[in-house]
Enzyme design. Structure first.
Site: not given
Ligand SMILES: *Cc1c(COP(=O)(O)O)cnc(C)c1O
Length: 379
Positions: A46, A98, A170, A195
């Protein structure tokens, strides 16, 4: 070192015992100690794991930061940032955030006394107006989902520095290949590695990168104390995914441009939202802070009919109808009934999410096949 070299080599060393060129999947929870207090740098997975550690070093390198940390999902990474705050602290964020981030802020952290403001961040004056002495964090997402608005990171950094607050960006949509927020004045970069970083639709993971020693200390403390860490196998997959990030994103950009131009000239298409188009409202800022414009595109249909949008979604063959984005395969989605269904129609339309809006994550297939698929589905 330049980007492609870092993507492939940063954080990665040949395995000491076997010479294996790929970082092994250290599928272990604990590590044998020679005697009390004497170990090889790992005590419990962890806290730290060699596969995860290699990925964290790689992520820091490709975001031009000093410290990287991985989490069980993008949302778990965001959760870590907000846990650095205290009750009474205030956060300013965008009004087209988001959906999952919005839900985390509103339904989890608001009840612990953290206050969130959502403003139109393409206008820096609106952000400045929301600042007060309790402002501790400015949370930016750019490009935004699904309208592809571009927020000026340098302008946000100026506001956050004046306010004595942190700026977190982000960077999921842009990827570190196209945009490096730390270089533009941000304190923290966040990724949903699910992603583009993973890139193959086979992992859910999140990441943070910072160069700030104080933030890094808190980040690792919370990562260990809250325990939303990534598995060794998942760390391996994302580490492998990043080795081709620059190649994939180059192709996403090329295909994105071709698809945006095709849609822009199609008689049944009303508006096209892609930051690389000169007609895009924030194209100048996109050009200033991004090295390319990616494969995320939204568009609306002439007549703005829900049935027409559903017909397009039903008729595509190369595109798959699915949530998520950033994988090698092209995905298509309908924000009004999928990602943004929980937002009232009137609110939704105010930010541009009309009934006929369709969002594409343009993959890295052959552009001719992608365009032919859209042509027949629109027909
Ligand atoms: C998918 C996404 C998230 C969240 O990520 P997860 O891996 O699904 O928890 C946050 N910000 C953006 C812009 C995203 O596309």
């Amino acid at each position: 070192m330049k980007f492609g070299t870092k993507a492939i080599h940063a954080g990665v060393e040949a395995d000491e015992t076997t010479g294996a060129i790929m970082t092994p999947i250290y599928q272990t929870s604990t590590y044998v100690q020679e005697e009390v207090g004497s170990h090889k740098g790992y005590e419990y997975s962890r806290t730290s794991n060699p596969t995860r550690h290699a990925l964290e070093k790689n992520l820091a390198a490709i975001e031009n930061g000093k410290y990287g940390a991985c989490f069980g999902s993008g949302l778990a990474a965001i959760d870590c940032v907000i846990k650095m705050l205290n009750p009474g602290d205030e956060v300013i964020s965008t009004n087209d955030l988001y959906g999952g981030t919005f839900r985390l802020f509103k339904t989890i952290f608001e009840k612990y006394g953290i206050i969130f403001h959502f403003v139109g961040m393409t206008n820096p004056i609106a952000v400045e107006a929301a600042v007060n002495e309790n402002t501790k964090l400015i949370w930016v997402e750019t490009p935004t989902n699904p309208m592809m608005n571009i927020i000026d990171i340098e302008a946000m950094a100026e506001i956050s520095k004046k306010a004595g607050a942190w700026l977190c960006v982000d960077n999921t949509f842009a990827t570190p290949y196209l945009q490096n927020p730390l270089d533009l004045g941000a304190d923290i970069v966040m990724h949903s590695a699910t992603k583009y970083l993973g890139g193959h639709s086979d992992v859910v993971m999140g990441a943070l990168v910072t160069s700030n020693d104080q933030i890094a200390k808190e980040m690792y403390r919370i990562q260990n104390a809250s325990g939303a860490v990534t598995a060794p196998m998942d760390s391996f997959l994302v580490l492998r995914g990043i080795k081709t990030l620059h190649l994939r994103v180059q192709r996403h950009c090329e295909n994105g441009e071709k698809v945006a131009n095709f849609l822009g000239a199609h008689p049944k298409v009303d508006k096209v939202y892609w930051p690389g188009l000169e007609s895009h409202a924030n194209h100048d800022i996109a050009k200033k802070q991004m090295r390319g414009f990616g494969g995320m595109i939204s568009f609306s249909l002439v007549g703005n009919k829900l049935q027409d949008a559903h017909k397009v979604l039903k008729n595509v063959k190369v595109f798959a109808l699915a949530e998520s984005l950033g994988g090698v395969e092209s995905l298509i989605g309908h924000p009004a009934t999928m990602t943004h269904a929980s937002i009232p129609k009137e609110e939704r339309e105010k930010i541009g999410v009309v009934d006929s809006l369709i969002r594409l994550s343009v993959g890295v297939e052959d552009a001719d096949d992608i365009i032919e698929d859209l042509r027949q589905a629109l027909a």
